[in-house]
Design a protein around this motif. Structure first.
Motif, PDB file in Angstrom:
ATOM      1  N   MET A   1     -18.915  26.630-131.371  1.00 13.04           N
ATOM      2  CA  MET A   1     -18.761  25.174-131.500  1.00 13.04           C
ATOM      3  C   MET A   1     -18.165  24.836-132.866  1.00 13.04           C
ATOM      4  SD  MET A   1     -21.730  22.244-131.279  1.00 13.04           S
ATOM      5  CE  MET A   1     -21.350  20.524-131.554  1.00 13.04           C
ATOM      6  N   ALA A   2     -17.235  23.873-132.887  1.00 15.74           N
ATOM      7  CA  ALA A   2     -16.637  23.449-134.153  1.00 15.74           C
ATOM      8  C   ALA A   2     -17.708  22.835-135.051  1.00 15.74           C
ATOM      9  CB  ALA A   2     -15.527  22.445-133.890  1.00 15.74           C
ATOM     10  N   ARG A   3     -17.442  22.805-136.350  1.00 10.40           N
ATOM     11  CA  ARG A   3     -18.428  22.267-137.277  1.00 10.40           C
ATOM     12  C   ARG A   3     -17.766  21.284-138.236  1.00 10.40           C
ATOM     13  NH1 ARG A   3     -18.486  24.660-142.314  1.00 10.40           N
ATOM     14  NH2 ARG A   3     -17.064  26.410-142.612  1.00 10.40           N
ATOM     15  N   TYR A   4     -18.616  20.543-138.926  1.00 11.15           N
ATOM     16  CA  TYR A   4     -18.157  19.546-139.899  1.00 11.15           C
ATOM     17  C   TYR A   4     -17.505  20.258-141.083  1.00 11.15           C
ATOM     18  CZ  TYR A   4     -18.662  15.960-143.590  1.00 11.15           C
ATOM     19  OH  TYR A   4     -18.445  15.087-144.620  1.00 11.15           O
ATOM     20  N   ASP A   5     -16.242  19.969-141.341  1.00  9.31           N
ATOM     21  CA  ASP A   5     -15.498  20.630-142.418  1.00  9.31           C
ATOM     22  C   ASP A   5     -14.757  19.578-143.248  1.00  9.31           C
ATOM     23  OD1 ASP A   5     -14.103  22.202-144.150  1.00  9.31           O
ATOM     24  OD2 ASP A   5     -13.009  23.336-142.615  1.00  9.31           O
ATOM     25  N   PRO A   6     -15.409  19.051-144.292  1.00  9.22           N
ATOM     26  CA  PRO A   6     -14.755  17.999-145.092  1.00  9.22           C
ATOM     27  C   PRO A   6     -13.474  18.461-145.767  1.00  9.22           C
ATOM     28  CG  PRO A   6     -16.800  18.752-146.126  1.00  9.22           C
ATOM     29  CD  PRO A   6     -16.769  19.346-144.764  1.00  9.22           C
ATOM     30  N   ARG A   7     -13.343  19.755-146.046  1.00  8.13           N
ATOM     31  CA  ARG A   7     -12.114  20.237-146.689  1.00  8.13           C
ATOM     32  C   ARG A   7     -10.898  20.066-145.787  1.00  8.13           C
ATOM     33  NH1 ARG A   7     -14.606  25.861-148.785  1.00  8.13           N
ATOM     34  NH2 ARG A   7     -15.587  25.608-146.744  1.00  8.13           N
ATOM     35  N   GLU A   8     -11.136  20.031-144.493  1.00  7.38           N
ATOM     36  CA  GLU A   8     -10.044  19.791-143.560  1.00  7.38           C
ATOM     37  C   GLU A   8      -9.903  18.305-143.245  1.00  7.38           C
ATOM     38  OE1 GLU A   8      -9.167  20.537-138.832  1.00  7.38           O
ATOM     39  OE2 GLU A   8     -10.305  22.064-139.929  1.00  7.38           O
ATOM     40  N   ILE A   9     -11.041  17.645-143.057  1.00  8.57           N
ATOM     41  CA  ILE A   9     -11.034  16.245-142.627  1.00  8.57           C
ATOM     42  C   ILE A   9     -10.509  15.310-143.715  1.00  8.57           C
ATOM     43  CG2 ILE A   9     -12.569  14.309-142.058  1.00  8.57           C
ATOM     44  CD1 ILE A   9     -14.383  16.347-140.635  1.00  8.57           C
ATOM     45  N   GLU A  10     -10.980  15.470-144.931  1.00  6.22           N
ATOM     46  CA  GLU A  10     -10.739  14.452-145.961  1.00  6.22           C
ATOM     47  C   GLU A  10      -9.278  14.349-146.373  1.00  6.22           C
ATOM     48  OE1 GLU A  10     -15.351  14.340-147.541  1.00  6.22           O
ATOM     49  OE2 GLU A  10     -13.811  15.142-148.892  1.00  6.22           O
ATOM     50  N   PRO A  11      -8.582  15.456-146.665  1.00  4.55           N
ATOM     51  CA  PRO A  11      -7.158  15.304-147.001  1.00  4.55           C
ATOM     52  C   PRO A  11      -6.343  14.707-145.859  1.00  4.55           C
ATOM     53  CG  PRO A  11      -7.972  17.480-147.629  1.00  4.55           C
ATOM     54  CD  PRO A  11      -9.032  16.849-146.792  1.00  4.55           C
ATOM     55  N   LYS A  12      -6.727  15.037-144.610  1.00  3.39           N
ATOM     56  CA  LYS A  12      -5.992  14.514-143.458  1.00  3.39           C
ATOM     57  C   LYS A  12      -6.025  12.988-143.429  1.00  3.39           C
ATOM     58  CE  LYS A  12      -7.940  14.539-139.349  1.00  3.39           C
ATOM     59  NZ  LYS A  12      -8.479  15.000-138.052  1.00  3.39           N
ATOM     60  N   TRP A  13      -7.207  12.419-143.614  1.00  3.73           N
ATOM     61  CA  TRP A  13      -7.313  10.962-143.510  1.00  3.73           C
ATOM     62  C   TRP A  13      -6.762  10.259-144.742  1.00  3.73           C
ATOM     63  CZ3 TRP A  13      -7.305   9.173-139.013  1.00  3.73           C
ATOM     64  CH2 TRP A  13      -7.909   9.879-137.977  1.00  3.73           C
ATOM     65  N   GLN A  14      -6.850  10.889-145.886  1.00  4.63           N
ATOM     66  CA  GLN A  14      -6.212  10.291-147.062  1.00  4.63           C
ATOM     67  C   GLN A  14      -4.704  10.192-146.870  1.00  4.63           C
ATOM     68  OE1 GLN A  14      -7.665  12.626-150.381  1.00  4.63           O
ATOM     69  NE2 GLN A  14      -9.793  12.217-149.815  1.00  4.63           N
ATOM     70  N   ALA A  15      -4.116  11.226-146.256  1.00  7.17           N
ATOM     71  CA  ALA A  15      -2.677  11.186-145.971  1.00  7.17           C
ATOM     72  C   ALA A  15      -2.357  10.092-144.955  1.00  7.17           C
ATOM     73  CB  ALA A  15      -2.215  12.551-145.454  1.00  7.17           C
TER      74      ALA A  15
END
Length: 868
Positions: A1-15
């Motif tokens: 199961m996928a997990r919470y990964d802020p290192r992937e999520i946060e730059p994506k939404w800032q862009a």
């Protein structure tokens, strides 16, 4: 199961936000505006957790107001002039400009990963020529309006660094950097006429209803309005052209207890005596080497010099008082002279006892508590002015009255006798803005032998700082730069010299809020933009700026209004003010072989011992973060380890925002785990939807799917209660309360057996409610659940009033004093019916084991107690 990964999520939404221009402030006449501003930072090179807390609070408000339909202005800039950059150039080589802009780039790079909803297109630094050039233009306008002037003033002069020092930079009479004995010199300085606005600034505080009372009190005390008596003590024999010594006192009711007259070392009479008397000159020189802060004057040894002169008491020519030069009297308050009444002022009493002067009480306690009077060896008797005392030497006979009444009586008496008059004075002094330093805004005037002081032509602005300067010798490099210093007079064209003093950095920060409304305007402000965006609706910053920065900004708003740069409504620029607490951390230390403390970074300590050696550490709890104590937590490391949302969630959750919050590794870990749980909830609901045919299948269920069934209704009630409570928390700056409500609702949602449609609705709304606090996670959850567009652009959810009405109540069931179960019943269910339901509860049946309860107590709407 996928997990919470802020290192992937946060730059994506800032862009995504940047590409969408989500936070670009736009003037929209059809929408209400909201201007939220945090006090901008000094570019020291690193952000700290205090920055994270400050800017996260502002970000919550900005994102919330945007979701509520406001056109939001949320800018960022840099308070970039000042001595640290110049000191760095002296110590390390290089140029202050390079040091400053390098630090700005570093800090901007550290701040952007926080995901702040800042309109970076409005960014500026106060050391940008485009900014300080407009500041110079305003200075010229202020000069023409009579709001700025030059005069001689006594300053702290460091003879080694060859610069003026602030009072706080004089430590035990020496320059804080050079260690040289500081001299008190008289220099020609530039001043703003802020004292002309003292009464207006004071009265206007009453209208600042959304400011903390403690801040308004600090401002009132700094302005320092006092009603007192001004009068002259005639010299027994004229001296150096002086017939008497003018004094101002706020306690004229103690005139009959006068013991001596004291004057400042900078008083004109003291200066006149210095010319002929080396002993006077030596004492005054010693006094001028002292610091002049209130704290230093309070703690320093009180010293005096008996001039040999005497004055006559205004009420009795035969009553003569000695005249002392005293090191605790400042020339810039009152008249630079006092009469001493030792019985009712502890400082005067210490002085009188040191020099063998009389101590005479003018009033005594209304009720004798057995304490020794000052003349009998007791301390000075200084009751509040509102307290009743017995006046034994007063102006209305021996009568019991308050100090306030007696002061009025004393003023009337003196006015009737023609020996003085009542006046109102203020502690607030004009604002000296001259600094003998390079890294500041040049003062835009030229000194011409023929024309005098001439303002530079506005067409020639900005007067830019020259970059080819050297810091290899003390003093201001501008004094040594002939190609910059020497210039034609703007008025007559003859050779002249530029002013080489630069402006106090408080000037730079006193109007930046106005510049943000139109940061690229070719004038200090654009009136159309200022009319729309001003005032600042919410200002956020530290309590350490509660006095000077705010007071100077209030003055500047008035001066800008007078000179046409701000609308009249901006006379008080900050509608609401919030002062946040600090972020603290434990201090870890060991001791060296001499018992001196050795400090250790948090990452070097585990379970109360050093990781490397196992040596136990001493722990100081809840201390202000300090680089010297090494109890700092680097936000960059926290973001890399846990993500920005975790840092934001933690600093909002642990304490009311006006109080200090202690950063702990356990707290950060708990915040991270909770956000992971929220992500798994959203992801789990998404997977359920996918298994059932996806979003299209959900939508085919229709609205009815969100309202049928008891579990679904319970979830929706909890959801709308959470909407209400989170909204109220944000509106009232109770961010920790909002976070607590979201924690609780996460538990409700995780346990809910409501329909998939209802749980999906609840998870989407929860994402909206969390968006101001944890914007990246909120966007990710919103997208997973099928939300349209960005959650940052979604309208704020509204609580349904019908769902806020509680038709049922949950009653805890206690068996022999311990909670064992709970029962959900209709609010108006009769007690007899409640008792039947309690007796049918599984936990109660098991506890009774076939028997009957000894007692069954129902407290309606609250609790049930079963006694076995």
């Amino acid at each position: 199961m996928a997990r919470y990964d802020p290192r992937e999520i946060e730059p994506k939404w800032q862009a995504e936000w940047e590409a969408d221009g989500t936070f670009t402030a736009t003037r929209a006449e059809d929408r209400p505006k909201y201007y939220v501003l945090e006090m901008f930072p000094y570019p020291s090179g690193r952000i700290h957790m205090g920055h994270v807390r400050n800017y996260t609070m502002g970000d919550v408000i900005a994102r919330y107001k945007s979701s509520c339909g406001f056109s939001v202005l949320h800018p960022m800039g840099w308070d970039a002039f000042g001595m640290p950059a110049e000191n760095a150039a002296m110590e390390r080589g290089g140029h202050p400009k390079d040091w400053t802009y390098g630090n700005i780039a570093d800090m901007r790079g550290q701040m952007k990963p926080l995901g702040l909803s800042i309109d970076w297109s409005r960014e500026f630094a106060t050391c940008d020529p485009e900014y300080y050039g407009q500041q110079q233009a305003m200075f010229i306008d202020f000069l023409e309006a009579g709001l700025v002037y030059r005069k001689n003033a006594t300053v702290n002069w460091d003879p080694v660094d060859m610069t003026v020092l602030a009072n706080e930079q004089v430590i035990e009479g020496k320059g804080w950097r050079s260690g040289a004995p500081v001299e008190r010199r008289e220099l020609t300085q530039w001043f703003f006429r802020i004292s002309d606005f003292a009464e207006e600034l004071l009265e206007a505080l009453d209208g600042l209803e959304a400011w903390p009372e403690k801040v308004k009190l600090m401002q009132r005390n700094w302005i320092g309005k006092s009603r007192g008596l001004q009068m002259s003590f005639p010299l027994a024999a004229p001296e150096a052209g002086f017939d008497g010594i003018e004094i101002y006192t706020t306690r004229p009711d103690t005139l009959l207890g006068a013991s001596f007259v004291g004057i400042s070392p900078d008083h004109p009479l003291a200066k006149a005596l210095e010319g002929d008397r080396p002993d006077v000159a030596a004492f005054c020189a010693e006094c001028r080497r002292m610091g002049t802060t209130a704290e230093e004057l309070e703690t320093a040894e009180k010293k005096g010099f008996d001039t040999g002169l005497t004055v006559r008491h205004p009420f009795d020519e035969a009553w003569e008082l000695p005249v002392y030069i005293a090191n605790f009297i400042l020339m810039d308050y009152g008249t630079g002279a006092i009469f001493g009444c030792p019985a009712h002022d502890q400082r005067d009493l210490d002085f009188a006892r040191k020099y063998g002067l009389p101590v005479v009480s003018t009033f005594a306690p209304a009720e004798d508590d057995g304490s020794a009077m000052p003349e009998d060896g007791g301390p000075a008797y200084v009751p509040p002015k509102s307290e009743n005392v017995i006046y034994v030497r007063g102006f209305a006979g021996e009568t019991e009255q308050t100090g306030d009444v007696a002061i009025d009586a004393a003023i009337r008496f003196c006015e009737e006798k023609g020996v003085g008059h009542g006046v109102t004075k203020y502690r607030l002094r004009d604002w000296g803005l001259s600094r003998q330093r390079y890294w500041g805004c040049p003062i835009p005037v030229v000194h011409c032998d023929a024309c005098g002081v001439v303002p530079e032509k506005k067409d020639n602005l900005p007067v830019e700082l020259p970059e080819d300067v050297s810091f290899d010798q003390p003093g201001n490099p501008l004094d040594r730069h002939p190609t910059w210093r020497d210039t034609p007079c703007p008025k007559c064209g003859a050779p002249a010299k530029r002013e080489t003093d630069t402006m106090d950095t408080f000037v730079d920060s006193s109007w930046y809020f106005a510049r943000f409304t139109a940061p690229r305007a070719e004038t200090p402000t654009d009136r159309t933009e200022a009319e729309y965006w001003m005032n600042v609706d919410q200002y956020i910053g530290g309590i350490e700026h509660a006095i000077l920065h705010l007071l100077y900004s209030r003055f500047f708003a008035r001066a800008m209004m007078i000179t046409g740069h701000l609308p009249e409504k901006a006379i008080e620029p900050f509608d609401a003010l919030f002062t946040q607490g600090m972020v603290t951390h434990e201090i870890y230390m060991t001791r060296d072989d001499k018992g001196r403390p050795v400090y250790h970074l948090p990452e070097d300590v585990e379970n109360g011992a050093l990781k490397a050696t196992g040596e136990k550490v001493e722990i100081v709890p809840s201390a202000k973060m300090s680089k010297s104590k090494k109890n700092v937590v680097d936000p960059v490391n926290i973001i890399e380890s846990y993500g920005a949302d975790t840092a934001r969630w933690f600093v909002l959750s642990d304490s009311p925002p006006e109080r200090d919050v202690e950063w702990t590794a356990a707290g950060a870990e708990a915040a991270y785990k909770h956000l992971g749980r929220v992500w798994r909830l959203a992801n789990g609901i998404t997977e359920e939807m996918d298994q059932g045919g996806g979003i299209a299948a959900y939508e085919s269920e229709g609205e009815g799917a969100t309202t049928d069934g008891g579990d679904t209704l319970d979830l929706r009630r909890a959801l709308h209660k959470t909407i209400h409570d989170v909204t109220m928390g944000i509106e009232s700056f109770g961010f920790n309360t909002s976070v607590a409500k979201l924690y609780a609702f996460t538990n409700v949602l995780a346990k809910s057996k409501a329909s998939l449609a209802a749980r999906r609705e609840a998870a989407m709304v929860m994402a909206q409610l969390m968006a101001p606090m944890t914007p990246h996670l909120a966007e990710e959850a919103w997208q997973m659940l099928g939300g349209e567009g960005l959650v940052a652009r979604a309208p704020w959810p509204k609580a349904d009033p019908a769902l806020l009405v509680e038709d049922t109540v949950t009653l805890p069931i206690q068996i022999n004093g311990k909670r064992r179960s709970e029962l959900k019943v209709a609010k108006d269910l009769p007690k007899t019916e409640v008792e039947k339901l309690v007796l049918s509860d599984d936990a109660v049946i098991k506890a009774l084991a076939g028997g009957a309860p000894k007692k069954l107590i129902v407290v309606p709407g609250r609790i049930v107690n079963v006694v076995i």
